[in-house]
Design a protein around this motif. Sequence first.
Motif, PDB file in Angstrom:
ATOM      1  N   ASP A  19      -0.979  13.356   4.708  1.00 24.36           N
ATOM      2  CA  ASP A  19      -1.757  13.732   3.745  1.00 24.36           C
ATOM      3  C   ASP A  19      -2.626  12.620   3.550  1.00 24.36           C
ATOM      4  N   ALA A  20      -2.052  11.395   3.173  1.00 26.35           N
ATOM      5  CA  ALA A  20      -2.863  10.322   2.908  1.00 26.35           C
ATOM      6  C   ALA A  20      -3.773   9.874   4.053  1.00 26.35           C
ATOM      7  N   HIS A  21      -3.461   9.992   5.132  1.00 26.83           N
ATOM      8  CA  HIS A  21      -4.348   9.594   6.259  1.00 26.83           C
ATOM      9  C   HIS A  21      -5.344  10.771   6.552  1.00 26.83           C
ATOM     10  N   ALA A  65      -6.593  12.336   4.067  1.00 28.87           N
ATOM     11  CA  ALA A  65      -7.560  12.091   2.910  1.00 28.87           C
ATOM     12  C   ALA A  65      -8.599  10.977   3.353  1.00 28.87           C
ATOM     13  N   ARG A  66      -8.104  10.073   4.100  1.00 22.29           N
ATOM     14  CA  ARG A  66      -9.313   9.063   4.604  1.00 22.29           C
ATOM     15  C   ARG A  66      -9.991   9.545   5.778  1.00 22.29           C
ATOM     16  N   GLY A  67      -9.659  10.712   6.154  1.00 26.82           N
ATOM     17  CA  GLY A  67     -10.546  11.339   7.247  1.00 26.82           C
ATOM     18  C   GLY A  67      -9.931  10.714   8.738  1.00 26.82           C
ATOM     19  N   ALA A  68      -8.683  10.149   8.986  1.00 25.84           N
ATOM     20  CA  ALA A  68      -7.971   9.881   9.936  1.00 25.84           C
ATOM     21  C   ALA A  68      -7.335  11.131  10.766  1.00 25.84           C
ATOM     22  N   ALA A 113      -3.499  11.679  11.126  1.00 27.18           N
ATOM     23  CA  ALA A 113      -2.695  12.544  10.172  1.00 27.18           C
ATOM     24  C   ALA A 113      -1.888  13.513  11.091  1.00 27.18           C
ATOM     25  N   SER A 130       0.803  -1.155  -0.081  1.00 28.30           N
ATOM     26  CA  SER A 130      -0.036   0.020   0.012  1.00 28.30           C
ATOM     27  C   SER A 130       0.823   1.145  -0.036  1.00 28.30           C
TER      28      SER A 130
END
Lengths: 78, 383
Positions: A35-37, A39-42, A46, A5
């Motif tokens: 940024d990736a976290h 983007a998934r709302g975490a 983040a 991933s």
Amino acid sequence: MAAPSVFDTLDATILAAHGAGDGAELAYAYGAAADAHAARGAIDVACFFYTQAYIFALEAGLPQAERYAAVLRQNGRL
Amino acid sequence: MNQHVTDEALARVLQPVAKANGLPNRHYTDPHWFDLEARKLFFEQWAGIGFAKDVPENGDAKPIDFLGQPLVMIRGRDGTLRVFQNICRHRGMILIEKPGRIRGAIRCPYHSWCYDLDGALKATPHVGGPGHNTHEAVDRDTLGLIEVASHVWRDIVFVNLSGTAAPFEQVNAKALERWKEFDQPLHHAGPGSGFALEVASNWKLAVENYCESYHLPWVHPGLNSYSRLEDHYNIEEPGAFSGQGTTVYRQLQGDAGETFEDAAGLGSKWETAAEYIALYPNVLLGVHRDHSFAILLEPAGQQRTVEHVEIYYHAESALQSDMADLRAKNTALWKVVFEEDIFVVEGMQRGRSALHFDGGRFSPAMDGPTHMFHRWVATQLAS
């Protein structure tokens, strides 16, 4: 076996940058993970990564330190 | 001085030079006295710890261990040189391990608290829990790096660790006045204009030897061949500095007769004069019309001293490439002189193991500057 991933890739990048003592790369990699976290709302996760990114950017005198700081401020973390 | 001193040995040091004894052996061999002297003679005074040339650019930092005190010199973004305790305000971790350029912030390697170059605490990551970077109990405004009082004179970085001394300019007003003509830019030519000598000796013996000209014909016969003992005079400023001067300084010349350019605007005295003073406690200075030098005595142990020698030129023209040979010759000349002193200071150190040595006697004519230094030491220790 599942394909690695984005987080696996970033983990490897972060570990390599720690090993090399490359602060700019650390700031970039932690920032990308943050940024990736985000983007998934975490947001909590983040903000951990934004903190890491902010510190290494601050140490290296990188302009993106202000972006990370701004995100942390928006979330009441700085 | 009418100070009442209960310590008999110190009282004997404080006698007039003709009657005085020198400091007794304990000041050179007893660790108890070394620790006391660290506090009274260094931490409570303006002591030299380094050279400003070692942090030339904004952001440059150099850690220094001074008598066990972790310090760091940092040149800020405003060009100001500051000295801090080299520790994080969080858990006391050493912050900077080696000299280098700080590009952004000083990051503690332990929990990554970050400080600006002026010492301000900028960031406390995760201090309120993961991803939470503030906590009401951690007031960043009160947790900056601990700055130490510092002052730069003649490129030497002085610190007053206790913070209790009067301002540097006040304490050393007479030295500043004496050499005010030399209060102009100094030019350092890089590694070839400095060297360090490690000696198996207490730092005070290096001061004692430097102060007086008495030893010149015996220890430095090369110098005495053109600068005779009778051309020298004592310099004595009680409580501040002492040393010697000469009235027959001759400039070094290259193979083609070239010389270093003089400092601007010097009085006629300096055409032939040179002076050498020990600024108490640990900085030895020399001035000549065309160059100066500084020796910073690093007390690396009670019986071990590192002499950091740096040579400076008064005119920028001395840094030109066609002056390289003359600069090298000048450095080599001074290195020979200072190396000639090593057997003396090391011999006196070994002599300090003699059970029946009483600190010695002084020549009232020749040893006044050395006695003045002993008086200063005794006065500080008795206070």
